[in-house]
Design a protein around this motif. Sequence first.
Motif, PDB file in Angstrom:
ATOM      1  N   ARG A 194      29.964  37.959  -7.021  1.00  0.00           N
ATOM      2  CA  ARG A 194      31.334  38.246  -6.549  1.00  0.00           C
ATOM      3  C   ARG A 194      32.015  36.996  -6.007  1.00  0.00           C
ATOM      4  NH1 ARG A 194      29.884  41.842  -3.303  1.00  0.00           N
ATOM      5  NH2 ARG A 194      30.067  40.748  -1.321  1.00  0.00           N
ATOM      6  N   GLU A 195      31.289  36.207  -5.224  1.00  0.00           N
ATOM      7  CA  GLU A 195      31.903  35.010  -4.648  1.00  0.00           C
ATOM      8  C   GLU A 195      32.199  33.953  -5.711  1.00  0.00           C
ATOM      9  OE1 GLU A 195      29.548  33.597  -1.396  1.00  0.00           O
ATOM     10  OE2 GLU A 195      30.409  35.067  -0.020  1.00  0.00           O
ATOM     11  N   LEU A 196      31.353  33.875  -6.722  1.00  0.00           N
ATOM     12  CA  LEU A 196      31.622  32.933  -7.802  1.00  0.00           C
ATOM     13  C   LEU A 196      32.859  33.361  -8.585  1.00  0.00           C
ATOM     14  CD1 LEU A 196      30.882  30.417  -9.300  1.00  0.00           C
ATOM     15  CD2 LEU A 196      29.145  31.696 -10.566  1.00  0.00           C
ATOM     16  N   GLU A 198      35.417  34.924  -7.323  1.00  0.00           N
ATOM     17  CA  GLU A 198      36.558  34.578  -6.470  1.00  0.00           C
ATOM     18  C   GLU A 198      36.820  33.082  -6.501  1.00  0.00           C
ATOM     19  OE1 GLU A 198      35.309  36.126  -2.747  1.00  0.00           O
ATOM     20  OE2 GLU A 198      35.662  38.232  -3.300  1.00  0.00           O
ATOM     21  N   CYS A 199      35.751  32.290  -6.535  1.00  0.00           N
ATOM     22  CA  CYS A 199      35.887  30.834  -6.551  1.00  0.00           C
ATOM     23  C   CYS A 199      36.567  30.349  -7.830  1.00  0.00           C
ATOM     24  CB  CYS A 199      34.499  30.202  -6.407  1.00  0.00           C
ATOM     25  SG  CYS A 199      34.470  28.404  -6.403  1.00  0.00           S
ATOM     26  N   LEU A 200      36.392  31.091  -8.925  1.00  0.00           N
ATOM     27  CA  LEU A 200      36.913  30.655 -10.222  1.00  0.00           C
ATOM     28  C   LEU A 200      38.313  31.186 -10.520  1.00  0.00           C
ATOM     29  CD1 LEU A 200      33.699  31.034 -12.428  1.00  0.00           C
ATOM     30  CD2 LEU A 200      34.677  28.932 -11.486  1.00  0.00           C
ATOM     31  N   VAL A 201      38.878  31.988  -9.634  1.00  0.00           N
ATOM     32  CA  VAL A 201      40.207  32.540  -9.887  1.00  0.00           C
ATOM     33  C   VAL A 201      41.207  31.401 -10.102  1.00  0.00           C
ATOM     34  CG1 VAL A 201      42.160  33.768  -8.835  1.00  0.00           C
ATOM     35  CG2 VAL A 201      39.857  34.714  -8.676  1.00  0.00           C
ATOM     36  N   GLY A 202      41.961  31.492 -11.185  1.00  0.00           N
ATOM     37  CA  GLY A 202      42.941  30.463 -11.527  1.00  0.00           C
ATOM     38  C   GLY A 202      42.372  29.322 -12.338  1.00  0.00           C
ATOM     39  N   ARG A 203      41.027  29.273 -12.483  1.00  0.00           N
ATOM     40  CA  ARG A 203      40.396  28.195 -13.260  1.00  0.00           C
ATOM     41  C   ARG A 203      39.597  28.717 -14.447  1.00  0.00           C
ATOM     42  NH1 ARG A 203      36.596  25.176 -10.763  1.00  0.00           N
ATOM     43  NH2 ARG A 203      36.039  26.776  -9.229  1.00  0.00           N
ATOM     44  N   ALA A 204      39.187  29.985 -14.392  1.00  0.00           N
ATOM     45  CA  ALA A 204      38.407  30.576 -15.482  1.00  0.00           C
ATOM     46  C   ALA A 204      38.476  32.089 -15.358  1.00  0.00           C
ATOM     47  CB  ALA A 204      36.950  30.103 -15.422  1.00  0.00           C
ATOM     48  N   TRP A 205      38.190  32.765 -16.475  1.00  0.00           N
ATOM     49  CA  TRP A 205      38.058  34.216 -16.470  1.00  0.00           C
ATOM     50  C   TRP A 205      36.580  34.555 -16.450  1.00  0.00           C
ATOM     51  CZ3 TRP A 205      42.631  35.395 -15.253  1.00  0.00           C
ATOM     52  CH2 TRP A 205      43.746  34.804 -15.861  1.00  0.00           C
ATOM     53  N   THR A 206      36.212  35.575 -15.676  1.00  0.00           N
ATOM     54  CA  THR A 206      34.807  35.929 -15.515  1.00  0.00           C
ATOM     55  C   THR A 206      34.532  37.330 -16.040  1.00  0.00           C
ATOM     56  OG1 THR A 206      34.696  34.563 -13.518  1.00  0.00           O
ATOM     57  CG2 THR A 206      32.901  36.108 -13.884  1.00  0.00           C
ATOM     58  N   LEU A 207      33.544  37.449 -16.896  1.00  0.00           N
ATOM     59  CA  LEU A 207      32.991  38.728 -17.324  1.00  0.00           C
ATOM     60  C   LEU A 207      31.589  38.826 -16.725  1.00  0.00           C
ATOM     61  CD1 LEU A 207      33.910  38.589 -21.132  1.00  0.00           C
ATOM     62  CD2 LEU A 207      35.323  39.401 -19.240  1.00  0.00           C
ATOM     63  N   VAL A 208      31.137  40.047 -16.432  1.00  0.00           N
ATOM     64  CA  VAL A 208      29.806  40.233 -15.842  1.00  0.00           C
ATOM     65  C   VAL A 208      29.034  41.244 -16.685  1.00  0.00           C
ATOM     66  CG1 VAL A 208      28.495  40.838 -13.780  1.00  0.00           C
ATOM     67  CG2 VAL A 208      30.744  39.780 -13.548  1.00  0.00           C
ATOM     68  N   LEU A 209      27.794  40.898 -16.992  1.00  0.00           N
ATOM     69  CA  LEU A 209      26.911  41.776 -17.755  1.00  0.00           C
ATOM     70  C   LEU A 209      25.759  42.203 -16.850  1.00  0.00           C
ATOM     71  CD1 LEU A 209      26.889  42.738 -20.761  1.00  0.00           C
ATOM     72  CD2 LEU A 209      25.129  41.014 -21.162  1.00  0.00           C
TER      73      LEU A 209
END
Length: 602
Positions: A194-196, A198-209
């Motif tokens: 979750r924190e990663l 939040e850290c990447l907001v605006g710099r990358a899109w995150t998908l979680v498996l």
Amino acid sequence: MGTGAKAVDAGAALEWVHEGGSLPWRQALSAARDAGRPLLLRRHDVQLDVSCRQRLLRCAASAQVASVTPLAILGGLRLLPRALLAEAAAQLEERPLALERPDGDCLLLSAAAVARLDSTAASLEEALAALTRQGMQHLLLSSAVACGRWGSDQQDLAVAGRLALAFRALRQSPLPVVLQVSHALGGGVERHVRELQECLVGRAWTLVLRPQPDEAVVQLSVGGEHLCFEWPRQAGLLEALLRGVGLGQVHVQHVAGYPAAFWPWLLALGAPLDLTLHDYCIVGGSPTLADRRGYYRAPAPGVVHELADPLLASSLRQLAGVARRCIVPSEDMRRRLAGLLPGLDLQVRPHPDHERIGVYPQPCVAPLDGPLRVMCLGALGREKGVEELRRVAALARRRGAPLQFSLLGSAHVAPGGAVTELGRYADAELPALLAAQRPHLLWFPVRWPETWSYTLSAALEAGVPVLACDLGAFAERMHGRPLSWLQAPGSSTEQWLQRLLQVGEHLRSASVREAWVQTPPRLFYQAEYLAPQVVPTLPALPPVQAWAACCAASPGRPSWRRRLLGVLLALRRRPLLGALLRCVPYNLQRRAKRLFSSAPMP
């Protein structure tokens, strides 16, 4: 009409903007009838662009359509920019979905509906229901996106539409797409994920498996929405989606719950791969390397740990051998693993919460005019020190020592009557709870070498004095910190009690003279984490029809095994049963529990 409501000329439709609540629909209907035009009802904070309005009007042109509702910004769409969503929506086919009950917060009433709507009905909902009985349709149009949040219940119908829009938007975005592969067991790994994000907001899109317990299913999460794929039957479909959105980086956070055949499939995706080791499973499959009594005992080289899980260990070693970075959160963990597995190339990178906080505040002492308030934090199992808490608190009570013990969190066995249980907490609630409880000392009587400890992060951020076992990351994270103490591993109940009394005497007369000199953390996750991006020609996304059914496959109730385990764990907290179970060797308890679930003991 409601406060602030107004009519707006929106071209082909009359637009009526309102404040929500009691909708002045009769007044709006009368104005639309006078103008002979469709009626767009919109709450003031819901925004529609020109293309959205045009799509709604086209869909409402049929005499059989009563209303058309646009797609709301919910779930996986919340973080995507409006311009990107509008661009992606323009490429989607206009395939409306039947809607049972539209919401007046945002909908377009067709010209036919305006003409036939019964203005004497008790409510707009009743009037719209009458149109349904007359054979008219209420539709939800996924290709028309309104920037706002409303009607979660009705919008559940459009999960597939929102995900289709999100996938297309990710595909068109210049930002990289990162896939985090995690387990489904919660705890510190889930917080790191979750924190990663939040850290990447605006710099990358995150998908979680994540794997789903007790089923051959993996779940792909986009924002707050999920797709569940049967494994391995739908592995090709999942691969097509990931390739279609332009997967640029994979980060494996844990391997628990996945079959052995999953990892060659993941590596075949060809994306740069990072691996973070959050525990010691790579050594022999035991996360804590604790023995059957719950105490840390590192295995000798070549010796299989008594609580080993070979599948976990072999999967992690396979990934560590090909990962571009194998990350551990503390130097203590690196040293231990280097001694056990000398061939590992490990990089020490503290978790993102340290980068977010930067420099921790100086510790201070709450006014101490009575007993020393000693608090333990988190979910305490045997390795986390629940037995030390129970025994020391009981001994302190028998001797009348000036100590008060509390547990903010949970314990897998009852901690005893000498401990005040304050209940579980959400991570976001913890700072306020610590401020309200004002403990004099946070105590970490752990039996295993913690690799990071988010509860220690909370203690450092709150500026509370700390006493911890000298195992794992505690020493390096508290190095040079005033009002912080370490106790030798394996200390007896008497030794812990005497140390607590000594700390109490020190705190009664303490004044922090020396400052805690800290080096600001290296901004790895904020500045160095993302892999260099290659811009390939992306394959086509699979059609929505190919994966829409996966939306409905999200897991519901826990399996009977997990429900029964919950009952057994609750019974174990009963004093008599708890006393009997403490006589059962810990390794046997763990093996019995794993017949029901691989999740950690709560």
